[in-house]
Scaffold this motif. Sequence first.
Motif, mmCIF file in Angstrom:
data_model
loop_
_atom_site.group_PDB
_atom_site.id
_atom_site.type_symbol
_atom_site.label_atom_id
_atom_site.label_comp_id
_atom_site.label_asym_id
_atom_site.label_seq_id
_atom_site.Cartn_x
_atom_site.Cartn_y
_atom_site.Cartn_z
ATOM 1 N N GLY A 1 32.363 47.779 54.643
ATOM 2 C CA GLY A 1 33.342 48.295 53.371
ATOM 3 C C GLY A 1 34.023 47.261 52.849
ATOM 4 N N LYS A 2 33.861 45.756 53.112
ATOM 5 C CA LYS A 2 34.626 44.922 52.396
ATOM 6 C C LYS A 2 34.644 44.735 50.940
ATOM 7 N N SER A 3 33.204 44.458 50.372
ATOM 8 C CA SER A 3 32.998 44.534 49.008
ATOM 9 C C SER A 3 33.820 45.604 48.538
ATOM 10 N N THR A 4 33.768 46.924 49.127
ATOM 11 C CA THR A 4 34.250 48.053 48.599
ATOM 12 C C THR A 4 35.660 47.990 48.384
ATOM 13 N N LEU A 5 36.305 47.521 49.337
ATOM 14 C CA LEU A 5 37.852 47.114 49.316
ATOM 15 C C LEU A 5 38.148 46.227 48.018
ATOM 16 N N GLY A 6 37.309 45.308 47.958
ATOM 17 C CA GLY A 6 37.597 44.209 46.840
ATOM 18 C C GLY A 6 37.371 45.070 45.368
ATOM 19 N N MET B 1 40.470 46.057 42.668
ATOM 20 C CA MET B 1 40.140 45.504 41.285
ATOM 21 C C MET B 1 40.104 46.853 40.155
ATOM 22 N N GLY B 2 39.904 47.891 40.813
ATOM 23 C CA GLY B 2 39.478 49.070 39.797
ATOM 24 C C GLY B 2 38.393 49.319 39.151
ATOM 25 N N ASN B 3 37.224 48.819 40.016
ATOM 26 C CA ASN B 3 35.768 49.460 39.455
ATOM 27 C C ASN B 3 35.678 51.009 39.679
ATOM 28 N N PRO B 4 35.459 51.466 38.587
ATOM 29 C CA PRO B 4 35.385 53.031 38.604
ATOM 30 C C PRO B 4 34.218 53.785 39.505
ATOM 31 N N ASP C 1 45.736 54.286 39.564
ATOM 32 C CA ASP C 1 45.364 54.660 38.317
ATOM 33 C C ASP C 1 45.019 53.842 37.086
ATOM 34 N N GLU C 2 45.290 52.588 37.224
ATOM 35 C CA GLU C 2 45.323 51.599 36.230
ATOM 36 C C GLU C 2 43.841 51.044 35.949
ATOM 37 N N SER C 3 43.385 50.727 34.798
ATOM 38 C CA SER C 3 42.066 50.318 34.624
ATOM 39 C C SER C 3 41.996 48.976 35.086
ATOM 40 N N ALA D 1 43.952 43.202 35.993
ATOM 41 C CA ALA D 1 43.675 41.819 35.626
ATOM 42 C C ALA D 1 44.620 41.298 34.978
ATOM 43 N N LYS D 2 45.266 41.956 34.063
ATOM 44 C CA LYS D 2 46.390 41.417 33.136
ATOM 45 C C LYS D 2 47.868 41.118 34.079
ATOM 46 N N ALA D 3 47.867 42.258 35.141
ATOM 47 C CA ALA D 3 48.861 42.084 36.024
ATOM 48 C C ALA D 3 48.839 41.096 37.031
ATOM 49 N N GLY D 4 47.592 40.065 37.277
ATOM 50 C CA GLY D 4 47.607 39.035 37.929
ATOM 51 C C GLY D 4 46.446 39.157 38.958
ATOM 52 N N MET D 5 45.764 40.160 39.000
ATOM 53 C CA MET D 5 44.750 40.408 40.158
ATOM 54 C C MET D 5 43.463 39.688 39.330
ATOM 55 N N PHE D 6 42.574 39.057 40.475
ATOM 56 C CA PHE D 6 41.452 38.656 40.110
ATOM 57 C C PHE D 6 40.322 38.745 41.282
#
Length: 250
Positions: A41-46, A50-53, A71-73, A78-83
């Motif tokens: 479930g590692k990629s699932t966590l990623g 990141m908010g993959n729907p 609940d954010e897109s 990404a705008k908040a600084g996540m990559f």
Amino acid sequence: MALLDVRNLSVGVEDSEILHGVTLEINKGETHVLMGPNGAGKSTLGYALMGNPNYKVTGGDIFFNGLSIKDESADKRAKAGMFLSFQNPLEVPGISLSSFIRNSIVQQSGEKIKYSEFKKNLKEAMEVLSFDSSYKDRDLNVGFSGGEKKKAEILQLLMLNPKLAILDETDSGLDVDAVRTVSRGIEEYQKKRDGALLIITHSTRILESLNVDYTHVLVKGKIVETGDASLVTEINEHGFERFIGGQEKD
Ligand SMILES: Nc1ncnc2c1ncn2[C@@H]1O[C@H](COP(=O)(O)OP(=O)(O)OP(=O)(O)O)[C@@H](O)[C@H]1O
Ligand SMILES: [Mg+2]
């Protein structure tokens, strides 16, 4: 306050739950390693972070910089600084590597950047990664070798300069020299820019030049152990048997 605070997170894909109550805190400047058997479930966590729907949060919460982002897109995150760098980066015909990165920067910062400044930064980052400058005009990842795609992900990391980078098997399929090159890029992000990292990996090679603060072991959708960098070495020598056995007992 932690930069990323994952609290008792459960995530499902379609009808099945993959992550069952994952709790994880990452502070500014820290490097965390996530290891675990294939399918844990590692990629699932990623993706969920990141908010993959396709990955639905079925329980718990995710806080970034103190705010719930559950609940954010993906775009807002990404705008908040996540990559997130992908385990299998996508090919994007019709958009060059350089315009893709420039668009991402503009979208995320909401500000225009001077072309001359962008060009200078891109040149420097490509040099860190020993990436031939001709690649900037090629369509993003189209016809790139596996290793070149991974380098292109790290190039985006250096150019976007996020607060937190999740790297999903950025080292898989890299030759010995490319591992060093990619490590150099990650090291630049970690040490010079004080970036926080969640590194998903099956190998230790990428970690050789990085300071690792914590290692987490994910088995069947649960973090079963958290330790320091020495846990990576232990897993490399003895595999996951100890952790898998431990979970089956309860
Ligand atoms: N989109 C999806 N549709 C169906 N099943 C999925 C999907 N995404 C993940 N899964 C399932 O969830 C489980 C965890 O997958 P995941 O990709 O998170 O594992 P992983 O720990 O990253 O493994 P690996 O080390 O092989 O990359 C697997 O059983 C996988 O088949
Ligand atoms: Mg994976």
